[in-house]
Design a protein around this motif. Structure first.
Motif, PDB file in Angstrom:
ATOM      1  N   LEU A   1       0.862  -1.179   0.000  1.00  0.00           N
ATOM      2  CA  LEU A   1       0.000   0.000   0.000  1.00  0.00           C
ATOM      3  C   LEU A   1       0.901   1.232   0.000  1.00  0.00           C
ATOM      4  O   LEU A   1       1.827   1.321   0.829  1.00  0.00           O
ATOM      5  CB  LEU A   1      -0.906   0.023   1.235  1.00  0.00           C
ATOM      6  CG  LEU A   1      -1.856  -1.176   1.435  1.00  0.00           C
ATOM      7  CD1 LEU A   1      -2.649  -0.991   2.733  1.00  0.00           C
ATOM      8  CD2 LEU A   1      -2.786  -1.328   0.257  1.00  0.00           C
TER       9      LEU A   1
ATOM     10  N   LEU B   1      -4.481   6.977  -0.220  1.00  0.00           N
ATOM     11  CA  LEU B   1      -4.005   5.797  -0.924  1.00  0.00           C
ATOM     12  C   LEU B   1      -3.899   6.096  -2.409  1.00  0.00           C
ATOM     13  O   LEU B   1      -4.885   6.437  -3.053  1.00  0.00           O
ATOM     14  CB  LEU B   1      -4.962   4.617  -0.686  1.00  0.00           C
ATOM     15  CG  LEU B   1      -4.588   3.307  -1.366  1.00  0.00           C
ATOM     16  CD1 LEU B   1      -3.284   2.732  -0.789  1.00  0.00           C
ATOM     17  CD2 LEU B   1      -5.723   2.278  -1.191  1.00  0.00           C
TER      18      LEU B   1
ATOM     19  N   SER C   1      -2.367   0.333  -4.635  1.00  0.00           N
ATOM     20  CA  SER C   1      -2.500  -0.890  -3.846  1.00  0.00           C
ATOM     21  C   SER C   1      -2.377  -2.103  -4.758  1.00  0.00           C
ATOM     22  O   SER C   1      -2.898  -2.090  -5.874  1.00  0.00           O
ATOM     23  CB  SER C   1      -3.853  -0.924  -3.118  1.00  0.00           C
ATOM     24  OG  SER C   1      -4.076  -2.188  -2.533  1.00  0.00           O
TER      25      SER C   1
ATOM     26  N   VAL D   1      -9.950  -2.218   0.256  1.00  0.00           N
ATOM     27  CA  VAL D   1      -8.645  -2.037   0.884  1.00  0.00           C
ATOM     28  C   VAL D   1      -8.848  -1.293   2.188  1.00  0.00           C
ATOM     29  O   VAL D   1      -9.488  -0.241   2.238  1.00  0.00           O
ATOM     30  CB  VAL D   1      -7.691  -1.245  -0.036  1.00  0.00           C
ATOM     31  CG1 VAL D   1      -6.330  -1.082   0.643  1.00  0.00           C
ATOM     32  CG2 VAL D   1      -7.553  -1.944  -1.387  1.00  0.00           C
TER      33      VAL D   1
END
Length: 454
Positions: A81, A89, A92, A99
Motif C-alpha cells: 500500500l 491511498l 494498492s 482495501v
C-alpha cells in the motif's frame, strides 16, 4: 535394578537432556535467523519500491505493470500500500476487494519513520520515505511461508533425531555397560559358587590393576582367612567327636552294668539311674551339637534320593517307641489326597528320620494322653505331614523363638532336654527345601505341620 541398568539409564537420561538442550538451541537459533532474514527481505523490497517511485515518470500508470512483473521476486503473498503526503491511498496491489488500513500506523510513521511488526499476521514493514521532495507512506505486508515451512521441517527433523538418538544411545549404553561390567558379573558368579566346602577355590585375578582386580585379590585374602577358621572348626568337631563321645559311651555302659548289681540300696539305685539319665542327655546334647555343624545344603543335595514319607514316619515311630513304649500313633491319610498319590519326596531318609523322631519324642514327653496323630495330605504342589498331640500349648510370645537353639518353653521346665531338637528339625527341613509351622488349633492341642515342596 542392576548396576548395569542403573548406569545405562542415568547415562541415557543425561545424554537425552544435553542433546535436547542442544537441539532446542539449534531450533531457536534458526528461528531467529529466519526472522532476521525475512526482515531483511522486507527492507530490500521497501528500498526496491522506493527506487521505483524515484525513477518513475508516471507512477500511477507504470506501477501496475511494474509490480505485476516483479511480484513474488523477494516476498511471497506480498501486499503493498502506497500513500501520498496527505495519507491518501495512491496505489494498492490488492485487487477485487476493499482495501483497509490502520490510520494509527500512518500517524506513528510520522514519528518513527520506520516500523516493523512481526506480531501481526501477516507481518508488516512500513516506512516514511521522502522521494523527489514528496513524502510517501509505504506499507508492505507478507507471510514468511517459505521460512515457516523450513522451520516446521527443521522441527520435524530435530524431534526425529532426538527420539532416534535417545533410543540408540540407550541401546549402546546398555550394551557397552554390559561389556565394561562383565568382569564384575563374572566375579559375582564365581563368588556365589564359593561355599564352606569350597573355600580353597581362589577367584581368578586379572592383571588389569583396576578396582575389580583389587576386589578379587581382597576376596581371595578373605576366603583364605575364612578357610583357616572353618578348618579349625572342622578339626575341633573331629576331635570332639572322638574325645567326648567315647568317654560318654563308656560311662553309659559302666552305669548299665553297675545298675544291674543287686546289692544297691534303693537310694543308691535311684541316684545311679538319675546319673544314667544325665549321661544319656549329655550324649544326646553332644550328638545334636555335632549334627548341627556337620551338614549344609551343598554337601547333602548331591546325595538326594526318592524317599517314601510314610516309611519314614513308621520307622521313626518304632525308634521312639523303644524308649516310650506307652506312646501310640494314629496314622491317617487325608481325603484330599488322591488314590494314586506316591507320598514320595527327594531327600535323605536318615536325616528325615531325625526330624520325625524329634517330633514324636516331643509328643511322648509333653502329651497328656501319650498319643500322637499323624495326618498326611498330598496336593499337586505340596506334601504336608501334620503331627498332632494333646497337652500344654506353647504361649504366643514363645512361638517366634520356638525353633531357635537351646529354646525351651514354659511347658518343659520340669522335663529334661537340650533345647536343640526343634532347631535340628528346622535345619534339616531347610536343607530339603521344606518348612515347619507350629499352631494350636484348640486348647491343649499342639500341631506341627511339615510342608514339603514337590
Amino acid at each position: 535394578m542392576s548396576l548395569k541398568r542403573k548406569i545405562a539409564l542415568n547415562l541415557s537420561i543425561a545424554f537425552s537432556l544435553l542433546f535436547g538442550i542442544v537441539l532446542a538451541v539449534i531450533y531457536m537459533s534458526f528461528n531467529d535467523f529466519r526472522r532476521e532474514e525475512f526482515k531483511e527481505r522486507f527492507r530490500q523490497r521497501l528500498d526496491f519500491t522506493s527506487h521505483f517511485i524515484a525513477k518513475s515518470k508516471d507512477f500511477e500508470e507504470e506501477a501496475p505493470v511494474f509490480f505485476n512483473e516483479n511480484s513474488d521476486n523477494i516476498l511471497l503473498n506480498e501486499t503493498i500500500l502506497i500513500f501520498n503526503s496527505q495519507k491518501e491511498l495512491i496505489y494498492s496491489t490488492i485487487k477485487d476487494r476493499n482495501v483497509t488500513w490502520d490510520n494509527a500506523l500512518l500517524k506513528e510513521l510520522d514519528e518513527k519513520k520506520t516500523i516493523y511488526s512481526e506480531k501481526t499476521v501477516p507481518e508488516i514493514y512500513a516506512a516514511l520515505k521522502t522521494i523527489n521532495g514528496e513524502n510517501y507512506y509505504i506499507l508492505t505486508s507478507a507471510f514468511d511461508t517459505n521460512g515457516n515451512s523450513k522451520l516446521a521441517y527443521l522441527k520435524y527433523l530435530l524431534i526425529t533425531a532426538y527420539v532416534m538418538s535417545t533410543l540408540i544411545i540407550g541401546f549402546f549404553s546398555y550394551y557397552f555397560m554390559g561389556q565394561f561390567l562383565k568382569p564384575l558379573e563374572d566375579l559375582n558368579q564365581e563368588i556365589s559358587e564359593v561355599t564352606a566346602h569350597k573355600l580353597t577355590t581362589q577367584i581368578p585375578v586379572r592383571d588389569s590393576n583396576d578396582e575389580i582386580d583389587v576386589l578379587a585379590k581382597s576376596f581371595n585374602t578373605m576366603i583364605a582367612r575364612l578357610d583357616d577358621v572353618f578348618q579349625s572348626q572342622r578339626d575341633f568337631t573331629a576331635s570332639a567327636s572322638h574325645e567326648i563321645r567315647t568317654p560318654i559311651t563308656r560311662m553309659a555302659f559302666q552305669l548299665e552294668n553297675l545298675i544291674k548289681l543287686e546289692q544297691h540300696t534303693p537310694e543308691t539305685l535311684t541316684s545311679l539311674k538319675q546319673i544314667q539319665r544325665d549321661v544319656y542327655q549329655l550324649s544326646d546334647l553332644t550328638n545334636s551339637l555335632l549334627l548341627l555343624t556337620k551338614f549344609d545344603k551343598e554337601n547333602i543335595q548331591s546325595i538326594y534320593e526318592e524317599v517314601r514319607i510314610d516309611e519314614v514316619i513308621f520307622e521313626s515311630f518304632e525308634a521312639v517307641e523303644k524308649s516310650y513304649p506307652k506312646l501310640k500313633m494314629d496314622f491317617l491319610i487325608s481325603e484330599d489326597t488322591s488314590e494314586d498319590a506316591l507320598l514320595t519326596i527327594k531327600g535323605i531318609q536318615s536325616l528325615l528320620d531325625i526330624v520325625f523322631i524329634n517330633l514324636f519324642k516331643n509328643a511322648a514327653v509333653y502329651s497328656d494322653d501319650v498319643e500322637v496323630d499323624v495326618l498326611i495330605t498330598e496336593t499337586k504342589d505340596h506334601l504336608i505331614v501334620d503331627v498332632i498331640s494333646r497337652g500344654d500349648t506353647i504361649p504366643q510370645q514363645e512361638q517366634a523363638k520356638l525353633f531357635e537353639a537351646f529354646m525351651r518353653g514354659n511347658n518343659s521346665q520340669n522335663i529334661s532336654g537340650s533345647g536343640l531338637g526343634l532347631r535340628i528339625v528346622k535345619r534339616i527341613l531347610e536343607y530339603h527345601g521344606a518348612k515347619i509351622i507350629y499352631t494350636s488349633p484348640a486348647d491343649l492341642l499342639n500341631k506341627f505341620s511339615v510342608i514339603f515342596n514337590k
